[in-house]
Design a protein around this motif. Structure first.
Motif, PDB file in Angstrom:
ATOM      1  N   LEU A  15       0.821  -1.202   0.000  1.00 43.52           N
ATOM      2  CA  LEU A  15       0.000   0.000   0.000  1.00 43.52           C
ATOM      3  C   LEU A  15       0.861   1.261   0.000  1.00 43.52           C
ATOM      4  O   LEU A  15       0.645   2.183  -0.790  1.00 43.52           O
ATOM      5  N   LEU A  16       1.852   1.283   0.877  1.00 42.27           N
ATOM      6  CA  LEU A  16       2.675   2.488   0.978  1.00 42.27           C
ATOM      7  C   LEU A  16       3.605   2.647  -0.217  1.00 42.27           C
ATOM      8  O   LEU A  16       3.921   3.769  -0.623  1.00 42.27           O
ATOM      9  N   TYR A  17       4.012   1.543  -0.822  1.00 41.99           N
ATOM     10  CA  TYR A  17       4.766   1.645  -2.068  1.00 41.99           C
ATOM     11  C   TYR A  17       3.890   2.282  -3.150  1.00 41.99           C
ATOM     12  O   TYR A  17       4.322   3.185  -3.865  1.00 41.99           O
ATOM     13  N   ALA A  18       2.669   1.793  -3.280  1.00 40.40           N
ATOM     14  CA  ALA A  18       1.778   2.294  -4.333  1.00 40.40           C
ATOM     15  C   ALA A  18       1.569   3.796  -4.206  1.00 40.40           C
ATOM     16  O   ALA A  18       1.598   4.507  -5.214  1.00 40.40           O
ATOM     17  N   SER A  50       7.001  -6.282  11.486  1.00 42.46           N
ATOM     18  CA  SER A  50       7.156  -5.106  10.642  1.00 42.46           C
ATOM     19  C   SER A  50       8.234  -5.315   9.582  1.00 42.46           C
ATOM     20  O   SER A  50       8.219  -4.650   8.551  1.00 42.46           O
ATOM     21  N   ILE A  51       9.144  -6.244   9.809  1.00 46.42           N
ATOM     22  CA  ILE A  51      10.161  -6.540   8.810  1.00 46.42           C
ATOM     23  C   ILE A  51       9.533  -6.969   7.489  1.00 46.42           C
ATOM     24  O   ILE A  51      10.070  -6.726   6.416  1.00 46.42           O
ATOM     25  N   PHE A  52       8.341  -7.571   7.549  1.00 45.87           N
ATOM     26  CA  PHE A  52       7.642  -7.960   6.324  1.00 45.87           C
ATOM     27  C   PHE A  52       7.271  -6.734   5.489  1.00 45.87           C
ATOM     28  O   PHE A  52       7.354  -6.760   4.268  1.00 45.87           O
ATOM     29  N   SER A  53       6.846  -5.649   6.150  1.00 49.63           N
ATOM     30  CA  SER A  53       6.526  -4.411   5.427  1.00 49.63           C
ATOM     31  C   SER A  53       7.769  -3.839   4.777  1.00 49.63           C
ATOM     32  O   SER A  53       7.751  -3.424   3.615  1.00 49.63           O
ATOM     33  N   GLU A  54       8.839  -3.802   5.540  1.00 46.99           N
ATOM     34  CA  GLU A  54      10.087  -3.243   5.029  1.00 46.99           C
ATOM     35  C   GLU A  54      10.602  -4.042   3.835  1.00 46.99           C
ATOM     36  O   GLU A  54      10.985  -3.463   2.815  1.00 46.99           O
ATOM     37  N   PHE A  55      10.598  -5.353   3.971  1.00 48.43           N
ATOM     38  CA  PHE A  55      11.089  -6.206   2.882  1.00 48.43           C
ATOM     39  C   PHE A  55      10.248  -6.020   1.623  1.00 48.43           C
ATOM     40  O   PHE A  55      10.779  -5.853   0.520  1.00 48.43           O
ATOM     41  N   GLU A  56       8.935  -6.040   1.786  1.00 48.15           N
ATOM     42  CA  GLU A  56       8.040  -5.903   0.626  1.00 48.15           C
ATOM     43  C   GLU A  56       8.238  -4.550  -0.060  1.00 48.15           C
ATOM     44  O   GLU A  56       8.360  -4.474  -1.289  1.00 48.15           O
ATOM     45  N   VAL A  97      -1.036  -2.185 -10.130  1.00 47.94           N
ATOM     46  CA  VAL A  97      -1.124  -3.614  -9.839  1.00 47.94           C
ATOM     47  C   VAL A  97      -0.953  -3.855  -8.339  1.00 47.94           C
ATOM     48  O   VAL A  97      -1.713  -4.612  -7.729  1.00 47.94           O
ATOM     49  N   VAL A  98       0.015  -3.199  -7.758  1.00 43.68           N
ATOM     50  CA  VAL A  98       0.302  -3.349  -6.332  1.00 43.68           C
ATOM     51  C   VAL A  98      -0.870  -2.824  -5.497  1.00 43.68           C
ATOM     52  O   VAL A  98      -1.301  -3.471  -4.537  1.00 43.68           O
ATOM     53  N   PHE A  99      -1.407  -1.684  -5.879  1.00 43.05           N
ATOM     54  CA  PHE A  99      -2.526  -1.108  -5.142  1.00 43.05           C
ATOM     55  C   PHE A  99      -3.753  -2.012  -5.217  1.00 43.05           C
ATOM     56  O   PHE A  99      -4.428  -2.247  -4.211  1.00 43.05           O
ATOM     57  N   GLU A 100      -4.047  -2.534  -6.397  1.00 40.72           N
ATOM     58  CA  GLU A 100      -5.197  -3.427  -6.553  1.00 40.72           C
ATOM     59  C   GLU A 100      -5.040  -4.698  -5.725  1.00 40.72           C
ATOM     60  O   GLU A 100      -6.028  -5.246  -5.234  1.00 40.72           O
ATOM     61  N   ASP A 101      -3.810  -5.151  -5.554  1.00 41.90           N
ATOM     62  CA  ASP A 101      -3.562  -6.308  -4.699  1.00 41.90           C
ATOM     63  C   ASP A 101      -3.963  -5.991  -3.251  1.00 41.90           C
ATOM     64  O   ASP A 101      -4.562  -6.823  -2.566  1.00 41.90           O
ATOM     65  N   PHE A 102      -3.659  -4.775  -2.802  1.00 37.36           N
ATOM     66  CA  PHE A 102      -4.059  -4.376  -1.450  1.00 37.36           C
ATOM     67  C   PHE A 102      -5.582  -4.289  -1.338  1.00 37.36           C
ATOM     68  O   PHE A 102      -6.163  -4.747  -0.358  1.00 37.36           O
ATOM     69  N   LYS A 147      -8.016   0.587   9.870  1.00 42.57           N
ATOM     70  CA  LYS A 147      -8.413   1.524   8.812  1.00 42.57           C
ATOM     71  C   LYS A 147      -7.740   2.877   9.025  1.00 42.57           C
ATOM     72  O   LYS A 147      -7.223   3.481   8.077  1.00 42.57           O
ATOM     73  N   GLU A 148      -7.744   3.349  10.266  1.00 44.05           N
ATOM     74  CA  GLU A 148      -7.122   4.638  10.576  1.00 44.05           C
ATOM     75  C   GLU A 148      -5.625   4.595  10.302  1.00 44.05           C
ATOM     76  O   GLU A 148      -5.064   5.537   9.737  1.00 44.05           O
ATOM     77  N   LEU A 149      -4.976   3.503  10.685  1.00 41.77           N
ATOM     78  CA  LEU A 149      -3.546   3.342  10.416  1.00 41.77           C
ATOM     79  C   LEU A 149      -3.269   3.437   8.921  1.00 41.77           C
ATOM     80  O   LEU A 149      -2.386   4.181   8.489  1.00 41.77           O
ATOM     81  N   CYS A 150      -4.016   2.715   8.121  1.00 38.13           N
ATOM     82  CA  CYS A 150      -3.813   2.708   6.669  1.00 38.13           C
ATOM     83  C   CYS A 150      -4.048   4.084   6.059  1.00 38.13           C
ATOM     84  O   CYS A 150      -3.224   4.578   5.275  1.00 38.13           O
ATOM     85  N   PHE A 151      -5.152   4.692   6.426  1.00 37.09           N
ATOM     86  CA  PHE A 151      -5.504   5.979   5.835  1.00 37.09           C
ATOM     87  C   PHE A 151      -4.501   7.062   6.240  1.00 37.09           C
ATOM     88  O   PHE A 151      -4.048   7.855   5.400  1.00 37.09           O
ATOM     89  N   ASP A 152      -4.130   7.081   7.521  1.00 35.83           N
ATOM     90  CA  ASP A 152      -3.152   8.057   8.002  1.00 35.83           C
ATOM     91  C   ASP A 152      -1.794   7.848   7.324  1.00 35.83           C
ATOM     92  O   ASP A 152      -1.146   8.802   6.915  1.00 35.83           O
ATOM     93  N   ALA A 153      -1.396   6.600   7.194  1.00 35.79           N
ATOM     94  CA  ALA A 153      -0.091   6.303   6.603  1.00 35.79           C
ATOM     95  C   ALA A 153      -0.003   6.751   5.146  1.00 35.79           C
ATOM     96  O   ALA A 153       1.002   7.338   4.743  1.00 35.79           O
ATOM     97  N   VAL A 154      -1.031   6.489   4.354  1.00 34.64           N
ATOM     98  CA  VAL A 154      -0.968   6.900   2.953  1.00 34.64           C
ATOM     99  C   VAL A 154      -0.934   8.417   2.828  1.00 34.64           C
ATOM    100  O   VAL A 154      -0.218   8.948   1.973  1.00 34.64           O
TER     101      VAL A 154
END
Length: 128
Positions: free
Chosen positions: A13-16, A53-59, A72-77, A93-100
């Motif tokens: 998500l954050l990459y997209a 959290s290492i999974f987020s960093e690696f991805e 493509v990446v966003f649609e996967d999320f 939901k708040e975490l995701c929305f705030d982070a983007v």
């Protein structure tokens, strides 16, 4: 619940959002790492591992290296949301929305392409 799949998707998500203006900028990368180190720790207590959290960093790093298509990446999320609606509590939901929003703001504010993804994310999160 095993949060490792969520953390992988969170990296996507954050990459997209970082890639949506054409290039992942250093400021966006820095903000991504701040979020992972400070915000994802909240979910560690509920996890089956000390540091998922290492999974987020690696991805995220793999996607940047491969210069993957942000759509493509966003649609996967978005698909992940639909497949795991119970995971998306108000806090998640708040975490995701705030982070983007934070990643989008990190480099020259939110541009049209980033706002489009933010709007699409909000819609998908509102539907679960």
């Amino acid at each position: 619940m095993n949060y490792s799949k969520f953390y992988i998707q969170f990296g996507k998500l954050l990459y997209a959002i970082a890639k949506s203006d054409g290039k992942v900028q250093e400021e966006e990368i820095d903000e991504f790492y701040r979020i992972v180190k400070r915000e994802l720790i909240v979910f560690q207590e509920n996890s089956d591992s000390e540091d998922n959290s290492i999974f987020s960093e690696f991805e995220f790093d793999q996607l940047v290296f491969a210069d993957e298509d942000k759509d493509v990446v966003f649609e996967d999320f978005i698909t992940f949301i639909g497949q795991n609606p119970s995971l998306f509590t108000d806090d998640v939901k708040e975490l995701c929305f705030d982070a983007v929003r934070r990643v989008a703001m990190a480099y020259n504010g939110i541009v049209v392409e980033e706002q489009d993804l933010i709007d699409r994310l909000k819609k998908a999160l509102d539907e679960v």
